[in-house]
Design a protein around this motif. Structure first.
Motif, PDB file in Angstrom:
ATOM      1  N   ALA A 331       0.742  -1.292   0.153  1.00 11.14           N
ATOM      2  CA  ALA A 331       0.043  -0.049  -0.119  1.00 11.14           C
ATOM      3  C   ALA A 331       0.914   1.270   0.114  1.00 11.14           C
ATOM      4  CB  ALA A 331      -0.876  -0.053   1.076  1.00 11.14           C
ATOM      5  N   GLY A 332       2.353   1.126   0.276  1.00 11.34           N
ATOM      6  CA  GLY A 332       2.983   2.303  -0.014  1.00 11.34           C
ATOM      7  C   GLY A 332       3.205   3.069   1.446  1.00 11.34           C
ATOM      8  N   HIS A 333       2.846   2.147   2.598  1.00 11.74           N
ATOM      9  CA  HIS A 333       2.778   2.947   3.885  1.00 11.74           C
ATOM     10  C   HIS A 333       4.403   2.720   4.274  1.00 11.74           C
ATOM     11  CE1 HIS A 333      -0.940   3.902   4.223  1.00 11.74           C
ATOM     12  NE2 HIS A 333      -1.483   2.894   3.980  1.00 11.74           N
ATOM     13  N   GLN A 334       5.279   1.971   3.678  1.00 11.41           N
ATOM     14  CA  GLN A 334       6.656   1.562   4.109  1.00 11.41           C
ATOM     15  C   GLN A 334       7.498   1.182   2.774  1.00 11.41           C
ATOM     16  OE1 GLN A 334       5.129  -1.192   7.052  1.00 11.41           O
ATOM     17  NE2 GLN A 334       7.168  -2.490   6.372  1.00 11.41           N
ATOM     18  N   THR A 335       8.951   1.237   2.720  1.00 12.56           N
ATOM     19  CA  THR A 335       9.468   1.338   1.437  1.00 12.56           C
ATOM     20  C   THR A 335       9.894   0.004   1.378  1.00 12.56           C
ATOM     21  OG1 THR A 335      11.698   1.743   2.609  1.00 12.56           O
ATOM     22  CG2 THR A 335      10.281   3.793   1.664  1.00 12.56           C
ATOM     23  N   PHE A 365      -5.600  -0.644  -2.072  1.00 16.93           N
ATOM     24  CA  PHE A 365      -4.170  -0.195  -2.340  1.00 16.93           C
ATOM     25  C   PHE A 365      -4.415   1.399  -2.917  1.00 16.93           C
ATOM     26  CE2 PHE A 365      -3.220  -4.993  -2.939  1.00 16.93           C
ATOM     27  CZ  PHE A 365      -2.675  -4.845  -1.805  1.00 16.93           C
ATOM     28  N   PRO A 366      -3.777   2.297  -2.295  1.00 16.30           N
ATOM     29  CA  PRO A 366      -4.119   3.698  -2.715  1.00 16.30           C
ATOM     30  C   PRO A 366      -3.666   3.891  -4.134  1.00 16.30           C
ATOM     31  CG  PRO A 366      -3.326   3.698  -0.568  1.00 16.30           C
ATOM     32  CD  PRO A 366      -3.336   2.484  -1.005  1.00 16.30           C
ATOM     33  N   ASP A 367      -2.573   3.172  -4.459  1.00 18.35           N
ATOM     34  CA  ASP A 367      -1.663   3.288  -5.699  1.00 18.35           C
ATOM     35  C   ASP A 367      -1.754   1.686  -6.351  1.00 18.35           C
ATOM     36  OD1 ASP A 367      -0.308   3.275  -7.901  1.00 18.35           O
ATOM     37  OD2 ASP A 367       1.233   4.752  -7.109  1.00 18.35           O
ATOM     38  N   PRO A 368      -2.836   1.309  -6.978  1.00 20.34           N
ATOM     39  CA  PRO A 368      -2.885  -0.144  -7.518  1.00 20.34           C
ATOM     40  C   PRO A 368      -1.585  -0.519  -8.521  1.00 20.34           C
ATOM     41  CG  PRO A 368      -4.915   0.913  -7.643  1.00 20.34           C
ATOM     42  CD  PRO A 368      -4.117   2.058  -7.342  1.00 20.34           C
ATOM     43  N   LYS A 369      -1.062   0.469  -9.142  1.00 21.42           N
ATOM     44  CA  LYS A 369       0.199   0.358 -10.068  1.00 21.42           C
ATOM     45  C   LYS A 369       1.202  -0.082  -8.970  1.00 21.42           C
ATOM     46  CE  LYS A 369       1.972  -0.210 -13.913  1.00 21.42           C
ATOM     47  NZ  LYS A 369       1.736  -1.302 -14.967  1.00 21.42           N
ATOM     48  N   LEU A 370       1.434   0.665  -8.003  1.00 21.73           N
ATOM     49  CA  LEU A 370       2.571   0.626  -7.233  1.00 21.73           C
ATOM     50  C   LEU A 370       2.506  -0.751  -6.434  1.00 21.73           C
ATOM     51  CD1 LEU A 370       5.186   1.592  -5.585  1.00 21.73           C
ATOM     52  CD2 LEU A 370       3.474   2.489  -3.655  1.00 21.73           C
ATOM     53  N   GLU A 372       1.176  -3.614  -7.561  1.00 28.44           N
ATOM     54  CA  GLU A 372       1.641  -4.539  -8.800  1.00 28.44           C
ATOM     55  C   GLU A 372       2.990  -4.710  -8.967  1.00 28.44           C
ATOM     56  OE1 GLU A 372       0.822  -4.820 -13.436  1.00 28.44           O
ATOM     57  OE2 GLU A 372      -0.530  -3.426 -12.400  1.00 28.44           O
ATOM     58  N   GLU A 373       3.682  -3.372  -9.061  1.00 27.66           N
ATOM     59  CA  GLU A 373       4.995  -3.565  -9.450  1.00 27.66           C
ATOM     60  C   GLU A 373       5.751  -4.069  -7.898  1.00 27.66           C
ATOM     61  OE1 GLU A 373       6.752  -2.721 -11.973  1.00 27.66           O
ATOM     62  OE2 GLU A 373       4.807  -2.425 -13.080  1.00 27.66           O
ATOM     63  N   ARG A 374       5.323  -3.911  -6.819  1.00 30.28           N
ATOM     64  CA  ARG A 374       6.022  -4.435  -5.705  1.00 30.28           C
ATOM     65  C   ARG A 374       5.501  -5.849  -5.626  1.00 30.28           C
ATOM     66  NH1 ARG A 374       5.871   0.156  -0.964  1.00 30.28           N
ATOM     67  NH2 ARG A 374       7.453   1.357  -1.881  1.00 30.28           N
ATOM     68  N   MET A 375       4.509  -6.473  -5.944  1.00 30.74           N
ATOM     69  CA  MET A 375       4.092  -8.068  -5.917  1.00 30.74           C
ATOM     70  C   MET A 375       5.162  -8.398  -7.068  1.00 30.74           C
ATOM     71  SD  MET A 375       2.229 -10.082  -4.504  1.00 30.74           S
ATOM     72  CE  MET A 375       2.745 -11.718  -4.582  1.00 30.74           C
ATOM     73  N   LYS A 376       5.294  -7.867  -8.136  1.00 31.14           N
ATOM     74  CA  LYS A 376       5.978  -8.485  -9.366  1.00 31.14           C
ATOM     75  C   LYS A 376       7.610  -8.581  -8.777  1.00 31.14           C
ATOM     76  CE  LYS A 376       6.064  -6.830 -13.394  1.00 31.14           C
ATOM     77  NZ  LYS A 376       6.163  -6.172 -14.743  1.00 31.14           N
ATOM     78  N   THR A 377       7.939  -7.526  -7.945  1.00 30.79           N
ATOM     79  CA  THR A 377       9.448  -7.785  -7.442  1.00 30.79           C
ATOM     80  C   THR A 377       9.566  -9.035  -6.562  1.00 30.79           C
ATOM     81  OG1 THR A 377       9.604  -5.249  -7.476  1.00 30.79           O
ATOM     82  CG2 THR A 377      10.924  -6.507  -5.844  1.00 30.79           C
ATOM     83  N   LEU A 378       8.520  -9.227  -5.541  1.00 30.79           N
ATOM     84  CA  LEU A 378       8.541 -10.301  -4.799  1.00 30.79           C
ATOM     85  C   LEU A 378       8.544 -11.718  -5.589  1.00 30.79           C
ATOM     86  CD1 LEU A 378       8.458 -11.212  -1.826  1.00 30.79           C
ATOM     87  CD2 LEU A 378       6.035 -11.286  -2.015  1.00 30.79           C
ATOM     88  N   LEU A 379       7.620 -11.628  -6.323  1.00 27.91           N
ATOM     89  CA  LEU A 379       7.446 -12.815  -7.133  1.00 27.91           C
ATOM     90  C   LEU A 379       8.868 -13.167  -7.987  1.00 27.91           C
ATOM     91  CD1 LEU A 379       4.097 -12.218  -8.902  1.00 27.91           C
ATOM     92  CD2 LEU A 379       4.550 -13.939  -7.369  1.00 27.91           C
ATOM     93  N   SER A 380       9.391 -12.157  -8.500  1.00 29.84           N
ATOM     94  CA  SER A 380      10.633 -12.531  -9.210  1.00 29.84           C
ATOM     95  C   SER A 380      11.734 -12.860  -8.335  1.00 29.84           C
ATOM     96  CB  SER A 380      11.259 -11.149 -10.092  1.00 29.84           C
ATOM     97  OG  SER A 380      11.686  -9.959  -8.791  1.00 29.84           O
ATOM     98  N   LEU A 381      11.890 -12.411  -7.048  1.00 21.14           N
ATOM     99  CA  LEU A 381      12.554 -12.891  -6.009  1.00 21.14           C
ATOM    100  C   LEU A 381      12.480 -14.420  -5.775  1.00 21.14           C
ATOM    101  CD1 LEU A 381      12.869 -10.036  -3.488  1.00 21.14           C
ATOM    102  CD2 LEU A 381      14.453 -10.528  -4.992  1.00 21.14           C
ATOM    103  N   TYR A 382      11.176 -14.878  -5.645  1.00 20.53           N
ATOM    104  CA  TYR A 382      11.068 -16.335  -5.663  1.00 20.53           C
ATOM    105  C   TYR A 382      11.202 -17.242  -6.934  1.00 20.53           C
ATOM    106  CZ  TYR A 382       9.122 -15.871  -1.005  1.00 20.53           C
ATOM    107  OH  TYR A 382       9.135 -15.653   0.432  1.00 20.53           O
ATOM    108  N   GLY A 383      11.515 -16.454  -8.085  1.00 20.53           N
ATOM    109  CA  GLY A 383      11.736 -17.255  -9.366  1.00 20.53           C
ATOM    110  C   GLY A 383      10.575 -17.111 -10.293  1.00 20.53           C
ATOM    111  N   VAL A 384       9.357 -16.429 -10.004  1.00 19.59           N
ATOM    112  CA  VAL A 384       8.130 -16.488 -10.828  1.00 19.59           C
ATOM    113  C   VAL A 384       8.449 -15.237 -11.893  1.00 19.59           C
ATOM    114  CG1 VAL A 384       5.713 -16.089 -11.002  1.00 19.59           C
ATOM    115  CG2 VAL A 384       6.948 -17.288  -8.964  1.00 19.59           C
ATOM    116  N   THR A 385       8.491 -15.861 -13.015  1.00 25.19           N
ATOM    117  CA  THR A 385       8.906 -14.688 -14.460  1.00 25.19           C
ATOM    118  C   THR A 385       7.315 -14.477 -14.836  1.00 25.19           C
ATOM    119  OG1 THR A 385       9.077 -16.659 -15.795  1.00 25.19           O
ATOM    120  CG2 THR A 385      11.023 -15.600 -14.628  1.00 25.19           C
ATOM    121  N   SER A 386       7.244 -13.341 -15.456  1.00 30.04           N
ATOM    122  CA  SER A 386       6.053 -12.779 -16.075  1.00 30.04           C
ATOM    123  C   SER A 386       5.700 -13.719 -17.209  1.00 30.04           C
ATOM    124  CB  SER A 386       6.146 -11.393 -16.491  1.00 30.04           C
ATOM    125  OG  SER A 386       6.783 -10.625 -15.568  1.00 30.04           O
TER     126      SER A 386
END
Length: 386
Positions: A331-335, A365-370, A372-386
């Motif tokens: 939600a963007g409350h922390q980095t 989420f106040p910024d759904p795009k943010l 989404e991008e953070r979820m993508k980052t987490l997924l990539s750390l676990y080896g999930v590719t788009s």
């Protein structure tokens, strides 16, 4: 854009995130219910710490989140189990949190109540009742000196030492007699903390309830309310109907809160909930509907959140804090998604993915795009590719 989210069975499913959040506006405190959100702490991601180290807290982000809750009219329940008391945050850290948050509440005009426990008692040996009483007294003094309302939390040390109901009656009676203002009594069930099994002197909840009510009946002028976290709606309703006049019931039931807050023709529960940390703005909007007498509008907003709450609080329930902090990051409350004690590792990727999906569907989420991008980052750390 779509995301590939892992399911519990190991397969990947396609999810299309929403593009617009729900509109939420700040507002004043409520008129029909007293509502606290138990708030999480934000870890310092750059601290060189270990799971056994004292908590390293990002104070700026932690206090900013409390201002966010106050801005929507919610009270803050501070230094509770949501803030990882006993799961990463020790008493020294909790005392600092209480002092800082209470000082922040004054200029914000925010309501604050703070947890009083015995977690300065550490080690494997059993404490005496005198030591437990002294630990409670020390923490009660810190909360009162900070100008906050005390919440007398359940004590692991007391659960271990007490020989029966009479020890609970003696300890709580002593604390209530000396408290300067009415307190909130907190009954936390063993699903939230297994060390609290048999609290009030009985593993059977019926005799335990009688002891709890006996404590209240002996000092009704010193009990503002009771916070019940047993995940049993029927038991909570029965309990609140037996409370002395003027003593509130604050639901801590993260499974049945809409119906308990809405109430029935014999009464209702106020709220002190960990799930109102991620649900804050939506919960505030729902309670404002209730303020106008619109119970259907209240239920229409809050009922759909129960699936997310039940997911976050699924067994082992005590690890719900991981999902709460995860959603605060999205939600963007922390980095960052780092927790004190390393607790970010306590839930699986499929669990977190489902939490994201449910929260996104609710428009949290106040910024759904943010998010989404953070979820993508987490997924990539676990080896999930788009």
């Amino acid at each position: 854009m779509t995301l590939r989210l892992p399911s519990a069975d190991g397969t990947l499913r396609t999810y299309e995130p929403r593009t617009e959040p729900l509109p939420f506006s700040p507002g004043t405190p409520f008129t029909s219910r007293t509502v606290f959100a138990a708030a999480h702490v934000v870890a310092d991601p750059y601290a060189d710490s270990t799971p056994d180290s004292p908590a390293a807290v990002d104070w700026d982000a932690t206090l900013a989140f409390r201002r966010h809750l106050w801005s929507h009219g919610l009270g803050v329940a501070e230094a509770m189990d949501t803030a990882q008391r006993g799961m990463g945050l020790d008493w020294a850290g909790a005392a600092e949190l209480i002092r800082r948050s209470a000082a922040e509440a004054r200029p914000a005009g925010g309501r604050i109540a703070c947890g009083v426990g015995t977690d300065q008692i550490t080690g494997g040996s059993r404490a005496s009742l005198a030591e437990i009483r002294a630990a409670y007294e020390e923490q009660l003094a810190v909360v009162e000196e900070a100008g906050a309302q005390p919440i007398l939390m359940a004590s692991r040390a007391l659960a271990s030492t007490a020989s029966g109901p009479e020890d609970y009656l003696e300890i709580y009676g002593h604390l209530l007699r000396q408290s300067a203002e009415p307190v909130i009594l907190h009954w936390l069930g063993p699903m939230f903390d297994p060390a609290l099994e048999g609290y009030w002197g009985a593993t059977d909840l019926d005799p335990a309830t009688e002891v709890f009510l006996e404590v209240i009946a002996a000092h009704p002028d010193k009990v503002d309310g009771v916070k019940v976290s047993l995940l049993d709606a029927r038991r909570e309703i029965d309990l609140r109907r037996r409370l002395p006049r003027g003593v509130r019931c604050y639901t801590g039931d993260d499974f049945h809160y809409p119906e308990l807050i809405a109430g029935d023709d014999q009464g209702f529960s106020h709220a002190l909930l960990g799930v109102f940390d991620p649900l804050g703005p939506l919960a505030a909007q729902a309670v404002r509907a209730l303020d106008t007498g619109d119970t259907a509008g209240f239920r229409g907003l809050l009922d759909p959140t129960v699936e997310l709450s039940r997911h976050l609080f699924q067994p082992p329930t005590r690890f719900y804090k991981t999902g709460v902090v995860f959603l605060a990051w999205l939600a963007g409350h922390q980095t960052h998604f780092t927790m004190v004690g390393g607790l970010q590792s306590a839930r699986s990727l499929p669990h977190l993915a489902r939490a994201y999906e449910l929260a996104d569907g609710l428009g949290l989420f106040p910024d759904p795009k943010l998010a989404e991008e953070r979820m993508k980052t987490l997924l990539s750390l676990y080896g999930v590719t788009s």
